[in-house]
Design a protein around this motif. Structure first.
Motif, PDB file in Angstrom:
ATOM      1  N   HIS A  23       0.778  -1.407   0.045  1.00  0.00           N
ATOM      2  CA  HIS A  23      -0.042  -0.121   0.008  1.00  0.00           C
ATOM      3  C   HIS A  23       0.776   1.384  -0.018  1.00  0.00           C
ATOM      4  CE1 HIS A  23      -3.696  -2.278   0.959  1.00  0.00           C
ATOM      5  NE2 HIS A  23      -3.002  -2.939   1.661  1.00  0.00           N
ATOM      6  N   PRO A  24       1.510   1.493  -1.095  1.00  0.00           N
ATOM      7  CA  PRO A  24       2.521   2.661  -0.938  1.00  0.00           C
ATOM      8  C   PRO A  24       1.977   4.335  -0.772  1.00  0.00           C
ATOM      9  CG  PRO A  24       1.977   1.938  -3.368  1.00  0.00           C
ATOM     10  CD  PRO A  24       1.343   1.103  -2.430  1.00  0.00           C
ATOM     11  N   GLU A  25       0.625   4.153  -0.617  1.00  0.00           N
ATOM     12  CA  GLU A  25      -0.122   5.314  -0.209  1.00  0.00           C
ATOM     13  C   GLU A  25       0.054   5.607   1.170  1.00  0.00           C
ATOM     14  OE1 GLU A  25      -3.289   2.272  -0.335  1.00  0.00           O
ATOM     15  OE2 GLU A  25      -1.485   2.720  -1.474  1.00  0.00           O
ATOM     16  N   ILE A  26       0.250   4.345   1.900  1.00  0.00           N
ATOM     17  CA  ILE A  26       0.368   4.586   3.527  1.00  0.00           C
ATOM     18  C   ILE A  26       1.945   4.890   3.636  1.00  0.00           C
ATOM     19  CG2 ILE A  26       0.320   3.439   5.492  1.00  0.00           C
ATOM     20  CD1 ILE A  26      -2.026   1.949   3.970  1.00  0.00           C
ATOM     21  N   MET A  27       2.090   6.028   4.265  1.00  0.00           N
ATOM     22  CA  MET A  27       3.621   6.482   4.537  1.00  0.00           C
ATOM     23  C   MET A  27       3.449   7.317   5.889  1.00  0.00           C
ATOM     24  SD  MET A  27       5.687   8.833   2.043  1.00  0.00           S
ATOM     25  CE  MET A  27       7.386   8.997   2.209  1.00  0.00           C
ATOM     26  N   THR A  28       4.351   7.106   6.822  1.00  0.00           N
ATOM     27  CA  THR A  28       4.708   7.808   7.705  1.00  0.00           C
ATOM     28  C   THR A  28       6.165   8.053   8.343  1.00  0.00           C
ATOM     29  OG1 THR A  28       3.819   8.003  10.287  1.00  0.00           O
ATOM     30  CG2 THR A  28       4.359   5.621   9.386  1.00  0.00           C
ATOM     31  N   GLN A  29       6.176   8.502   9.396  1.00  0.00           N
ATOM     32  CA  GLN A  29       7.823   8.657   9.998  1.00  0.00           C
ATOM     33  C   GLN A  29       7.782   8.290  11.514  1.00  0.00           C
ATOM     34  OE1 GLN A  29       8.207  12.753   8.885  1.00  0.00           O
ATOM     35  NE2 GLN A  29       7.483  13.609  10.867  1.00  0.00           N
ATOM     36  N   GLY A  30       8.921   8.355  12.173  1.00  0.00           N
ATOM     37  CA  GLY A  30       8.967   8.108  13.403  1.00  0.00           C
ATOM     38  C   GLY A  30      10.418   8.796  14.043  1.00  0.00           C
ATOM     39  N   GLU A  31      10.779   9.178  15.183  1.00  0.00           N
ATOM     40  CA  GLU A  31      12.077   9.405  15.686  1.00  0.00           C
ATOM     41  C   GLU A  31      12.880   8.050  15.738  1.00  0.00           C
ATOM     42  OE1 GLU A  31      12.111  11.812  19.163  1.00  0.00           O
ATOM     43  OE2 GLU A  31      10.811  13.201  18.081  1.00  0.00           O
ATOM     44  N   THR A  32      12.319   6.921  16.030  1.00  0.00           N
ATOM     45  CA  THR A  32      13.031   5.764  15.935  1.00  0.00           C
ATOM     46  C   THR A  32      12.519   4.631  15.093  1.00  0.00           C
ATOM     47  OG1 THR A  32      11.552   4.619  17.767  1.00  0.00           O
ATOM     48  CG2 THR A  32      13.705   6.082  18.410  1.00  0.00           C
TER      49      THR A  32
END
Length: 65
Positions: A23-32
């Protein structure tokens, strides 16, 4: 039921960034990496609406784009 998906991820300037291969439309980030994984699970649940109960209503909305 357990679902296993592949996450593509990399280190940006400040955060780890990832998206789901299936599902390449689902993207996020995190500090770790651990935070990225948790954020990805949350994003997947929100985007796929797997938390919607069986007894639910549907309403059509009109948008002027």
């Amino acid at each position: 039921m357990e679902t296993k998906l592949k996450m593509i991820y990399w280190k940006g300037e400040k955060f780890w960034i990832g998206k789901l291969f299936e599902h390449p439309e689902i993207m996020t980030q995190g500090e770790t990496l651990e935070e990225l994984e948790e954020n990805m699970k949350d994003a997947y649940m929100l985007m796929t609406m797997e938390d919607v109960p069986e007894n639910h209503d549907v309403r059509e909305l009109a948008f002027n784009l």
